[in-house]
Design an enzyme around this catalytic site. Structure first.
Site, PDB file in Angstrom:
ATOM      1  N   GLY A   1       3.090   7.690   3.345  1.00  0.00           N
ATOM      2  CA  GLY A   1       4.271   6.922   2.963  1.00  0.00           C
ATOM      3  C   GLY A   1       3.895   5.586   2.351  1.00  0.00           C
TER       4      GLY A   1
ATOM      5  CB  VAL B   1       1.837  -0.298   4.143  1.00  0.00           C
ATOM      6  CG1 VAL B   1       1.695  -1.549   5.016  1.00  0.00           C
ATOM      7  CG2 VAL B   1       1.289   0.917   4.889  1.00  0.00           C
TER       8      VAL B   1
ATOM      9  CG  ASP C   1     -10.550   8.174   8.268  1.00  0.00           C
ATOM     10  OD1 ASP C   1     -11.629   8.272   7.639  1.00  0.00           O
ATOM     11  OD2 ASP C   1      -9.447   8.136   7.690  1.00  0.00           O
TER      12      ASP C   1
ATOM     13  N   GLY D   1       0.258   5.744   0.453  1.00  0.00           N
ATOM     14  CA  GLY D   1      -0.650   6.860   0.695  1.00  0.00           C
ATOM     15  C   GLY D   1       0.126   8.130   0.946  1.00  0.00           C
TER      16      GLY D   1
ATOM     17  CE  LYS E   1       0.991   4.875   8.668  1.00  0.00           C
ATOM     18  NZ  LYS E   1      -0.139   5.170   9.596  1.00  0.00           N
TER      19      LYS E   1
ATOM     20  N   GLY F   1       0.819  -1.207   0.000  1.00  0.00           N
ATOM     21  CA  GLY F   1       0.000   0.000   0.000  1.00  0.00           C
ATOM     22  C   GLY F   1       0.850   1.254   0.000  1.00  0.00           C
TER      23      GLY F   1
END
Length: 324
Positions: free
Chosen positions: A16, A18, A126, A13, A33, A11
């Site tokens: 940064g 993952v 969230d 975002g 992460k 991943g």
């Protein structure tokens, strides 16, 4: 120390990257992460504090913070994918979730929220399918970057937090209403319960319940389904249709108890939403003997992830958890 061996990128975002990695000490998978080096590492101190206080079977386990030079890394237990991945995979295969699966998923998330809200005094802010990670029959709350203490010492909470489609009306009103006399629209942990209601509905629908383009449109989309709130209490301008189509029209195959739970969670008035503890006592979770039937997570894949080479620079990371 040659502790972590990167397997692949899973991943990326604004924060940064993952990675899936192998902990060479335990020979178990972990998630790393990697925060972008141009960010302020001290900005993540609140997240670290939340992570270290929120240890629960339905919250992703935090294993520590490490760094090398100016690079900061968070280490977590590894999960197979997100609920968003699973919904996408099920939709592509045309395999809907059974109500037993939805009960199991919802019950676990609410257990995590009950611990977070009532035993530790935090709210997530969230909650969405992307931030719920799955692993076989387990689902866990993740991404506590916006988590904050419910009692903030009299300071107002920020309203641009939750992703719009899962954002509670009391957060949307702040952006929609410009008249200072109508402010402030405060909020508490009940924003997580609104998000939970939309997520349960999404598991039935296989797509988000309210998909607004901006805050006013989001409020309009909500009105289309559940109808507009009373205008007497807030002297609000018209937000959308006074009478919505109702959840039953969207989910004709859901049980009465499922509809009732979602309606209670997606109430305009936060005080009328059940707490996580109260929601767990709802009749929806008492139906039948298969409440804990494990969902079919074997369909969750990572076709969008790419394999990356071993990152040798991780071998010299030093733990700094004690600094917090």
């Amino acid at each position: 120390m040659d502790r972590y061996e990167i397997v692949r990128l899973v991943g990326e975002g604004s924060f940064g990257w993952v990675y899936q990695a192998i902990d060479n000490d335990s020979r178990q998978f972990v998630a790393i992460k990697h925060l972008k080096p141009d960010g302020d590492p001290w900005a993540y101190v609140p997240e670290v504090r939340a992570l270290t206080r929120l240890e629960h079977p339905n919250i992703v386990s935090f294993k520590g913070v490490e760094y090398q030079d100016d690079d900061v890394f968070f280490i977590f237990e590894y999960m197979e994918g997100s609920l968003c991945d699973l919904i996408d995979e099920r939709r592509s295969r045309r395999i809907p979730f059974s109500e037993a699966e939805i009960r199991s998923l919802s019950r676990q998330v609410l257990q995590g929220l009950e611990f977070m809200h009532h035993q530790r005094g935090f709210m997530h802010r969230d909650l969405k399918p992307e931030n719920l990670l799955v692993n076989k029959g387990d689902i866990k709350i993740s991404d506590l970057g916006t988590a904050t203490e419910i009692d903030c010492g009299g300071q107002a909470h920020h309203h641009y937090v939750t992703t719009r489609w899962y954002r509670a009306p009391e957060m949307l009103f702040r952006a929609f209403v410009k008249n200072e006399s109508l402010r402030p629209f405060e909020y508490d942990e009940k924003v997580d319960l609104w998000a939970m209601g939309t997520i349960i509905a999404e598991l039935f629908l296989m797509h988000p319940l309210f998909e607004g383009d901006d805050s006013p449109d989001q409020l309009y989309r909500i009105c289309e389904v559940i109808g507009a709130p009373s205008r007497d209490s807030r002297t609000m301008p018209k937000l959308g249709p006074e009478n919505g189509v109702g959840l039953r029209a969207l989910m004709p195959y859901a049980s009465e108890s499922a509809i009732d739970l979602i309606e209670s969670l997606c109430s305009w008035d936060p005080s009328k939403r059940p707490s996580a503890k109260e929601a767990l006592q709802h009749p929806f979770f008492k139906r039948g003997q298969n409440v804990d039937a494990p969902p079919g997570f074997s369909y969750c894949t990572h076709t969008r992830n790419s394999v990356v080479p071993k990152m040798r620079e991780l071998s010299t990371m030093q733990p700094i958890l004690g600094a917090y």
